[in-house]
Design a protein around this motif. Structure first.
Motif, mmCIF file in Angstrom:
data_model
loop_
_atom_site.group_PDB
_atom_site.id
_atom_site.type_symbol
_atom_site.label_atom_id
_atom_site.label_comp_id
_atom_site.label_asym_id
_atom_site.label_seq_id
_atom_site.Cartn_x
_atom_site.Cartn_y
_atom_site.Cartn_z
ATOM 1 N N TYR A 27 14.691 67.419 7.641
ATOM 2 C CA TYR A 27 14.418 66.742 8.911
ATOM 3 C C TYR A 27 14.717 65.248 8.819
ATOM 4 O O TYR A 27 15.281 64.670 9.739
ATOM 5 C CB TYR A 27 12.953 66.971 9.298
ATOM 6 N N LEU A 28 14.342 64.643 7.681
ATOM 7 C CA LEU A 28 14.537 63.202 7.526
ATOM 8 C C LEU A 28 15.896 62.844 6.939
ATOM 9 O O LEU A 28 16.264 61.666 6.899
ATOM 10 C CB LEU A 28 13.422 62.625 6.644
ATOM 11 N N GLY A 29 16.636 63.850 6.479
ATOM 12 C CA GLY A 29 17.969 63.596 5.930
ATOM 13 C C GLY A 29 17.932 62.902 4.584
ATOM 14 O O GLY A 29 18.783 62.054 4.298
ATOM 15 N N VAL A 30 16.949 63.243 3.763
ATOM 16 C CA VAL A 30 16.829 62.650 2.430
ATOM 17 C C VAL A 30 16.829 63.769 1.401
ATOM 18 O O VAL A 30 16.535 64.925 1.724
ATOM 19 C CB VAL A 30 15.536 61.805 2.298
ATOM 20 N N PRO A 31 17.142 63.449 0.137
ATOM 21 C CA PRO A 31 17.093 64.479 -0.904
ATOM 22 C C PRO A 31 15.656 64.982 -1.118
ATOM 23 O O PRO A 31 14.682 64.248 -0.928
ATOM 24 C CB PRO A 31 17.594 63.755 -2.161
ATOM 25 N N LEU A 32 15.543 66.225 -1.543
ATOM 26 C CA LEU A 32 14.240 66.827 -1.806
ATOM 27 C C LEU A 32 13.461 66.022 -2.846
ATOM 28 O O LEU A 32 12.244 65.836 -2.724
ATOM 29 C CB LEU A 32 14.417 68.274 -2.269
ATOM 30 N N ASN A 33 14.157 65.530 -3.861
ATOM 31 C CA ASN A 33 13.492 64.746 -4.902
ATOM 32 C C ASN A 33 12.830 63.494 -4.327
ATOM 33 O O ASN A 33 11.766 63.073 -4.804
ATOM 34 C CB ASN A 33 14.484 64.368 -6.002
ATOM 35 N N THR A 34 13.416 62.905 -3.303
ATOM 36 C CA THR A 34 12.818 61.737 -2.651
ATOM 37 C C THR A 34 11.476 62.099 -2.033
ATOM 38 O O THR A 34 10.502 61.337 -2.140
ATOM 39 C CB THR A 34 13.770 61.181 -1.570
ATOM 40 N N VAL A 35 11.394 63.248 -1.406
ATOM 41 C CA VAL A 35 10.132 63.703 -0.809
ATOM 42 C C VAL A 35 9.068 63.854 -1.896
ATOM 43 O O VAL A 35 7.923 63.422 -1.716
ATOM 44 C CB VAL A 35 10.340 65.022 -0.037
ATOM 45 N N TYR A 36 9.433 64.435 -3.034
ATOM 46 C CA TYR A 36 8.482 64.586 -4.134
ATOM 47 C C TYR A 36 8.065 63.219 -4.692
ATOM 48 O O TYR A 36 6.893 63.018 -5.037
ATOM 49 C CB TYR A 36 9.051 65.468 -5.236
ATOM 50 N N GLN A 37 8.982 62.271 -4.754
ATOM 51 C CA GLN A 37 8.633 60.922 -5.212
ATOM 52 C C GLN A 37 7.680 60.248 -4.230
ATOM 53 O O GLN A 37 6.712 59.608 -4.646
ATOM 54 C CB GLN A 37 9.892 60.078 -5.384
ATOM 55 N N TRP A 38 7.950 60.374 -2.945
ATOM 56 C CA TRP A 38 7.045 59.811 -1.944
ATOM 57 C C TRP A 38 5.643 60.378 -2.110
ATOM 58 O O TRP A 38 4.657 59.650 -2.042
ATOM 59 C CB TRP A 38 7.534 60.109 -0.536
ATOM 60 N N SER A 39 5.566 61.675 -2.324
ATOM 61 C CA SER A 39 4.269 62.320 -2.458
ATOM 62 C C SER A 39 3.517 61.792 -3.668
ATOM 63 O O SER A 39 2.329 61.474 -3.580
ATOM 64 C CB SER A 39 4.453 63.830 -2.569
ATOM 65 N N SER A 40 4.197 61.682 -4.797
ATOM 66 C CA SER A 40 3.518 61.227 -6.016
ATOM 67 C C SER A 40 3.145 59.753 -5.946
ATOM 68 O O SER A 40 2.149 59.336 -6.521
ATOM 69 C CB SER A 40 4.382 61.498 -7.249
ATOM 70 N N ARG A 41 3.917 58.961 -5.223
ATOM 71 C CA ARG A 41 3.633 57.527 -5.096
ATOM 72 C C ARG A 41 2.744 57.197 -3.900
ATOM 73 O O ARG A 41 2.275 56.069 -3.776
ATOM 74 C CB ARG A 41 4.949 56.755 -4.964
ATOM 75 N N GLY A 42 2.576 58.161 -2.999
ATOM 76 C CA GLY A 42 1.760 57.908 -1.811
ATOM 77 C C GLY A 42 2.439 57.007 -0.798
ATOM 78 O O GLY A 42 1.764 56.332 -0.020
ATOM 79 N N THR A 43 3.767 57.009 -0.778
ATOM 80 C CA THR A 43 4.483 56.091 0.108
ATOM 81 C C THR A 43 5.105 56.759 1.326
ATOM 82 O O THR A 43 5.477 56.079 2.261
ATOM 83 C CB THR A 43 5.619 55.374 -0.659
ATOM 84 N N GLY A 44 5.230 58.045 1.325
ATOM 85 C CA GLY A 44 5.867 58.742 2.442
ATOM 86 C C GLY A 44 4.834 59.268 3.413
ATOM 87 O O GLY A 44 3.704 58.769 3.472
ATOM 88 N N PRO A 45 5.201 60.276 4.167
ATOM 89 C CA PRO A 45 4.235 60.913 5.059
ATOM 90 C C PRO A 45 3.078 61.495 4.248
ATOM 91 O O PRO A 45 3.189 61.706 3.038
ATOM 92 C CB PRO A 45 5.033 62.039 5.731
ATOM 93 N N LYS A 46 1.972 61.752 4.910
ATOM 94 C CA LYS A 46 0.814 62.344 4.241
ATOM 95 C C LYS A 46 1.126 63.798 3.898
ATOM 96 O O LYS A 46 1.517 64.568 4.769
ATOM 97 C CB LYS A 46 -0.388 62.285 5.178
ATOM 98 N N PHE A 47 0.991 64.124 2.617
ATOM 99 C CA PHE A 47 1.261 65.480 2.151
ATOM 100 C C PHE A 47 -0.023 66.167 1.723
ATOM 101 O O PHE A 47 -1.002 65.514 1.369
ATOM 102 C CB PHE A 47 2.250 65.467 0.980
ATOM 103 N N ILE A 48 0.001 67.487 1.738
ATOM 104 C CA ILE A 48 -1.138 68.313 1.382
ATOM 105 C C ILE A 48 -0.683 69.276 0.291
ATOM 106 O O ILE A 48 0.387 69.882 0.405
ATOM 107 C CB ILE A 48 -1.619 69.136 2.601
ATOM 108 N N LYS A 49 -1.477 69.404 -0.763
ATOM 109 C CA LYS A 49 -1.189 70.405 -1.781
ATOM 110 C C LYS A 49 -1.876 71.705 -1.368
ATOM 111 O O LYS A 49 -3.084 71.747 -1.181
ATOM 112 C CB LYS A 49 -1.725 69.970 -3.140
ATOM 113 N N VAL A 50 -1.101 72.745 -1.176
ATOM 114 C CA VAL A 50 -1.618 74.073 -0.860
ATOM 115 C C VAL A 50 -1.286 74.937 -2.070
ATOM 116 O O VAL A 50 -0.136 75.354 -2.236
ATOM 117 C CB VAL A 50 -0.992 74.642 0.428
ATOM 118 N N GLY A 51 -2.277 75.128 -2.920
ATOM 119 C CA GLY A 51 -1.991 75.766 -4.201
ATOM 120 C C GLY A 51 -1.074 74.843 -4.987
ATOM 121 O O GLY A 51 -1.372 73.670 -5.167
ATOM 122 N N ARG A 52 0.056 75.350 -5.381
ATOM 123 C CA ARG A 52 1.020 74.500 -6.079
ATOM 124 C C ARG A 52 2.153 74.040 -5.166
ATOM 125 O O ARG A 52 3.141 73.467 -5.625
ATOM 126 C CB ARG A 52 1.571 75.222 -7.299
#
Length: 75
Positions: A27-52
């Motif tokens: 949707y945002l046109g970014v690599p998947l790894n960027t989304v994971y980096q945002w999540s770990s750094r707390g800089t992107g959209p708010k993410f939720i861990k559902v299980g793993r």
């Protein structure tokens, strides 16, 4: 004893399915790894861990995107 009627609650709005990390990346046109980096750094959209699995509410993605549009770049 008299019964008083309680105000009726509005029916909750139907919830949209949660977005996967891949869907957010597409949707945002970014690599998947960027989304994971945002999540770990707390800089992107708010993410939720559902299980793993990493998920996001579409409303949170939209709110984060709107906030990015209001942030001046290069200032």
């Amino acid at each position: 004893m008299s019964r008083t009627s309680l105000p009726k609650r509005a029916a909750p709005a139907p919830r949209r399915p949660l977005a996967s990390a891949q869907e957010v990346a597409d949707y945002l046109g970014v690599p998947l790894n960027t989304v994971y980096q945002w999540s770990s750094r707390g800089t992107g959209p708010k993410f939720i861990k559902v299980g793993r699995h990493l998920r996001a509410r579409w409303d949170d993605v939209e709110a984060w995107l709107d906030a990015q549009a209001n942030t001046p770049s290069g200032a």
